[in-house]
Enzyme design. Sequence first.
Site, mmCIF file in Angstrom:
data_model
loop_
_atom_site.group_PDB
_atom_site.id
_atom_site.type_symbol
_atom_site.label_atom_id
_atom_site.label_comp_id
_atom_site.label_asym_id
_atom_site.label_seq_id
_atom_site.Cartn_x
_atom_site.Cartn_y
_atom_site.Cartn_z
ATOM 1 N N SER A 241 0.830 -1.192 0.000
ATOM 2 C CA SER A 241 0.000 0.000 0.000
ATOM 3 C C SER A 241 0.873 1.254 0.000
ATOM 4 C CB SER A 241 -0.953 -0.090 1.197
ATOM 5 O OG SER A 241 -1.961 0.857 1.124
ATOM 6 N N ASP A 466 -8.174 -3.597 -7.270
ATOM 7 C CA ASP A 466 -7.879 -2.986 -5.965
ATOM 8 C C ASP A 466 -8.572 -1.628 -5.852
ATOM 9 O OD1 ASP A 466 -6.563 -1.617 -3.790
ATOM 10 O OD2 ASP A 466 -4.872 -2.967 -4.005
ATOM 11 N N HIS A 495 -6.902 -5.820 -1.242
ATOM 12 C CA HIS A 495 -5.773 -4.913 -1.062
ATOM 13 C C HIS A 495 -4.718 -5.630 -0.227
ATOM 14 C CE1 HIS A 495 -3.829 -1.042 -0.892
ATOM 15 N NE2 HIS A 495 -3.828 -1.036 0.434
#
Length: 533
Positions: A241, A466, A495
Amino acid sequence: MRGTRPKRRVTALGSAGALVTATLIAGAVAAPSANASAGTRHGQDREARGAAVAAARAAKAGIDWQDCPADWNLAKPIQCGYVTVPLDYAKPHGKQIKLAVDRIGNTGTKGERQGALLYNPGGPGGSGLRFPARVTSKNPVWANAAKAYDFVGFDPRGVGKSAPISCVDPQEFVKAPKMDPVPDSEADKLAQRKLAREYAEGCHDRSGAMLPHMTTPNTARDLDVIRAALGEKKLNFLGVSYGTYLGAVYGTLFPGHVRRMVVDSVVNPSRDKIWYQANLDQDVAFEGRWKDWQDWVAANDATYHLGTTRAAVQEKWLQLRASAKKNPLGGVVGPAELISFFQSAPYYDSSWAPVASVFSKYVAGDTQALVDAAAPDLADTAGNASAENGNAVYTAVECADAKWPTSWRTWDRDNTRLHKDHPFMTWANAWMNLPCATWPAKQRTPLNVKSGKGLPGVLIVQSEHDAATPYEGAVELHKRFKGSRLITEKDAGSHGVTGLVNPCVNERVDSYLLTGELGRRDVTCAPHAKPKP
């Protein structure tokens, strides 16, 4: 909005009152041209020299590893310590801060050991200290990598045990119900703008000295100092991320210091995206993934009884939202709290069944299950402090990394337009980021992420749908990092891909970490198994 992989739901408050899950990213105005001013270049040169000074100092000092403090909840054989870094790399001999680090040794033989693997879970604002627990919990996905690497976690600057920052009293931060993020009137917008401005002022009042230095490039410099303190000549890094943007910035600033790098669920590193536009892109992606979840709920109507079509499930959601707006559930769960709870479904497939189950119970007449799931727990003072800190760091880093639009007309136009077709997250995300419009500290120009001399091949992993980090971000980083390889998980959207069981992905990540083998070409993998109801 942020992107991490918390074990439990952590609610983080959008400054202006929208309660949203601790998860990934945010957005900025079009960046200035690539020709940075001479002043900017001079500043970067000073910071580069400062980083070298700090790394040399850390290499000499090493890390005094000890059993972890009891309240860190990191049991032996995990060890903890601190690494000292400059607050301002342009002044390496000035004020210093301590960063918390932890480690567990490789599980294989001495001959199998390949060094330390450092991890960042995202945010900005996520703690990496749970990373060594992947070894103690015998997580099978990471068993092969654990044979070769010490697993090293850290709290980035401002986070948790590393000179934590704060913007508001944590108990006030979690109080509910918040205002409905979706405004009914200009008066609602004015009220949210006031909350955002007050939040920015609170950050300055409580943490002002740290704010100018809460940038991704500084965290990347910290990462290099940690590398040196560990006695590692080169860095092995796993970033998920926001951790992918940290990795991208590190790879740009220290290309010759990278040994292996895996980036998973990628923030678009384009200067035009960091950070304002990235959030607008996120709102579109969230709407798509929200629909994917509703399709799954409808397909499992025999279990959840929420409707046999996406439209029927959406109608029940709108009814719930309207009811909670009129009379907050249990007096505390309104639309903002509902979004915070429900948004974990478009984030993570692992949340699909739990969220659907709670929703199903509510429709069947059990309101308490939803109150228990979505309401803040005022007795959990440690959890609330962590949530407030995470949101403070998220805001501070994204506001400091880039120049944001200061005109409310820009925010109002963009979010009003987007909300029409993407209503699930748009306004909640806007209010969360709005403090950056009135940020009381210096805002930088984002780094131009690119390959430099010595950067080895980087492994990029991304699911196709995502919501938090749309697929285009992985494609963009792939273009910028020459020699990188992209693994795409097709028809999937969770994710954080590398932690899921998907042999097509897992085996390639292992192969890269253990042998450096990237493969001759990019790879498309079938999706991991869909959640079971």
